[in-house]
Design a protein around this motif. Structure first.
Motif, PDB file in Angstrom:
ATOM      1  N   VAL A 107       0.913  -1.142  -0.032  1.00 58.22           N
ATOM      2  CA  VAL A 107      -0.244  -0.057   0.021  1.00 58.22           C
ATOM      3  C   VAL A 107       0.867   1.357  -0.027  1.00 58.22           C
ATOM      4  CG1 VAL A 107      -1.656   1.472   1.317  1.00 58.22           C
ATOM      5  CG2 VAL A 107      -2.023  -1.088   0.873  1.00 58.22           C
ATOM      6  N   PRO A 108       2.012   1.075   0.777  1.00 61.71           N
ATOM      7  CA  PRO A 108       2.757   2.658   0.810  1.00 61.71           C
ATOM      8  C   PRO A 108       3.582   2.803  -0.425  1.00 61.71           C
ATOM      9  CG  PRO A 108       3.533   1.174   2.387  1.00 61.71           C
ATOM     10  CD  PRO A 108       2.169   0.633   2.238  1.00 61.71           C
ATOM     11  N   ILE A 109       3.901   1.546  -0.747  1.00 65.94           N
ATOM     12  CA  ILE A 109       4.653   1.701  -2.190  1.00 65.94           C
ATOM     13  C   ILE A 109       3.905   2.331  -3.132  1.00 65.94           C
ATOM     14  CG2 ILE A 109       5.881   0.184  -3.954  1.00 65.94           C
ATOM     15  CD1 ILE A 109       6.908  -1.521  -1.644  1.00 65.94           C
ATOM     16  N   ASN A 110       2.611   1.675  -3.462  1.00 64.14           N
ATOM     17  CA  ASN A 110       1.563   1.942  -4.389  1.00 64.14           C
ATOM     18  C   ASN A 110       1.380   3.499  -4.239  1.00 64.14           C
ATOM     19  OD1 ASN A 110       1.660  -0.114  -6.209  1.00 64.14           O
ATOM     20  ND2 ASN A 110       0.254  -1.215  -4.866  1.00 64.14           N
ATOM     21  N   TYR A 111       1.269   3.964  -2.926  1.00 64.61           N
ATOM     22  CA  TYR A 111       0.978   5.323  -2.717  1.00 64.61           C
ATOM     23  C   TYR A 111       2.101   6.160  -3.287  1.00 64.61           C
ATOM     24  CZ  TYR A 111       0.384   9.716  -0.182  1.00 64.61           C
ATOM     25  OH  TYR A 111       0.191  11.046   0.019  1.00 64.61           O
TER      26      TYR A 111
ATOM     27  N   LEU B 272       4.242   9.371  -9.768  1.00 65.33           N
ATOM     28  CA  LEU B 272       4.719   8.868 -11.120  1.00 65.33           C
ATOM     29  C   LEU B 272       3.202   8.569 -11.918  1.00 65.33           C
ATOM     30  CD1 LEU B 272       6.726   7.367 -13.003  1.00 65.33           C
ATOM     31  CD2 LEU B 272       5.973   5.115 -12.026  1.00 65.33           C
ATOM     32  N   LEU B 273       2.079   8.181 -11.462  1.00 67.27           N
ATOM     33  CA  LEU B 273       1.137   7.875 -12.147  1.00 67.27           C
ATOM     34  C   LEU B 273       0.135   8.794 -12.340  1.00 67.27           C
ATOM     35  CD1 LEU B 273       0.901   4.124 -10.907  1.00 67.27           C
ATOM     36  CD2 LEU B 273       1.673   4.811 -12.881  1.00 67.27           C
ATOM     37  N   LYS B 274      -0.482   9.563 -11.306  1.00 71.80           N
ATOM     38  CA  LYS B 274      -1.544  10.401 -11.582  1.00 71.80           C
ATOM     39  C   LYS B 274      -1.321  11.499 -12.176  1.00 71.80           C
ATOM     40  CE  LYS B 274      -1.299  12.946  -7.170  1.00 71.80           C
ATOM     41  NZ  LYS B 274      -2.142  13.229  -5.709  1.00 71.80           N
TER      42      LYS B 274
ATOM     43  N   LYS C  88      -9.150   7.035  -1.334  1.00 77.02           N
ATOM     44  CA  LYS C  88      -9.205   7.840  -0.145  1.00 77.02           C
ATOM     45  C   LYS C  88      -8.363   9.018  -0.093  1.00 77.02           C
ATOM     46  CE  LYS C  88     -10.368   3.901   3.019  1.00 77.02           C
ATOM     47  NZ  LYS C  88     -11.621   4.303   3.290  1.00 77.02           N
ATOM     48  N   GLU C  89      -7.383   9.110  -1.028  1.00 76.39           N
ATOM     49  CA  GLU C  89      -6.366  10.318  -0.921  1.00 76.39           C
ATOM     50  C   GLU C  89      -5.708  10.840   0.019  1.00 76.39           C
ATOM     51  OE1 GLU C  89      -8.908  12.985  -3.381  1.00 76.39           O
ATOM     52  OE2 GLU C  89      -8.699  12.017  -5.178  1.00 76.39           O
TER      53      GLU C  89
ATOM     54  N   TYR D 186      -0.305   7.829   6.737  1.00 75.14           N
ATOM     55  CA  TYR D 186      -1.639   7.342   6.741  1.00 75.14           C
ATOM     56  C   TYR D 186      -1.827   6.254   5.928  1.00 75.14           C
ATOM     57  CZ  TYR D 186      -2.849  11.748   9.256  1.00 75.14           C
ATOM     58  OH  TYR D 186      -2.842  12.901  10.152  1.00 75.14           O
ATOM     59  N   ALA D 187      -1.304   6.010   4.595  1.00 75.79           N
ATOM     60  CA  ALA D 187      -1.333   4.940   3.737  1.00 75.79           C
ATOM     61  C   ALA D 187      -0.890   3.738   4.382  1.00 75.79           C
ATOM     62  CB  ALA D 187      -0.702   5.422   2.419  1.00 75.79           C
ATOM     63  N   THR D 188       0.400   3.850   5.044  1.00 85.19           N
ATOM     64  CA  THR D 188       1.017   2.709   5.634  1.00 85.19           C
ATOM     65  C   THR D 188      -0.101   2.100   6.901  1.00 85.19           C
ATOM     66  OG1 THR D 188       3.232   3.593   5.227  1.00 85.19           O
ATOM     67  CG2 THR D 188       2.940   1.889   6.935  1.00 85.19           C
TER      68      THR D 188
END
Length: 205
Positions: free
Chosen positions: A53-57, A63-65, A138-139, A145-147
């Motif tokens: 989850v934190p890596i993808n955050y 990188l992506l958005k 959830k942004e 927070y993501a972790t």
């Protein structure tokens, strides 16, 4: 700090991956026959969600958005790689799952043999993949927070499968009507546990 605690509690009890969203049910039902095995798989799920989850955050926000690459310069501010989100998330999940499988095979061959095909299948487990997608939805304002969300989601899944496994072990010694034995009574117990977890939805945090 208070917000992080709220996210942690909500992800375990109120937004439980199993009982609120019914994600990861195939693995949940197949591996919940034995508490020891359920604990091993539950810990693996906690590890995967807390790492992926934190890596993808970070990948999502840097990188992506749309506009995520602006840190490279103004010429990249209009770059949008969001069409690659699913591909990148799955690649991260598959990579971390493979590393985890190698570690379990090396340090706990018995658990590796018990989990069998379900360990590599964690790479496409909808509960783990759903963690990253919910994180995106959830942004969260920062990686902390993501972790916390990933950790809480893993703990919630862990409690669900270990709880069901403990009940199913006791059912081996119970007088259950023949038509309900096996998956029949398991579905009923899962539904009752889901109803019990619904009571947490009334908590105001």
């Amino acid at each position: 700090m208070q917000e992080a605690i709220n996210i942690f509690i909500r992800s375990i009890f109120i937004e439980n991956m199993i009982f609120a969203y019914f994600l990861g049910m195939c693995t949940f039902l197949a591996i919940s026959k034995n508490v020891k095995t359920a604990i091993g798989l539950g810990i693996a799920v906690i590890f995967l969600l807390t790492i992926t989850v934190p890596i993808n955050y970070l990948l999502e926000n840097y990188l992506l958005k749309p506009g995520a690459l602006q840190w490279l310069g103004d010429s990249f501010k209009d770059v949008d790689l969001s069409m690659l989100t699913l591909l990148v998330f799955i690649a991260v999940l598959a990579s971390v799952t493979q590393i985890l499988a190698l570690l379990i095979e090396k340090y706990s061959p018995s658990l590796y043999a018990t989990l069998g095909i379900f360990l590599p299948l964690l790479a496409v487990n909808c509960a783990i993949f759903g963690g990253s997608l919910f994180m995106q939805q959830k942004e969260f304002p920062n990686i902390g927070y993501a972790t916390v969300y990933g950790l809480g989601s893993g703990v919630g899944w862990f409690l669900a499968i270990v709880g069901l496994a403990a009940i199913r072990e006791r059912l081996e010694y119970s007088d259950i009507p023949k038509p309900l034995r096996g998956l029949g009574i398991t579905f009923i117990i899962t539904a009752l546990m889901g109803i019990a977890f619904m009571s947490f939805s009334g908590i105001k945090l």
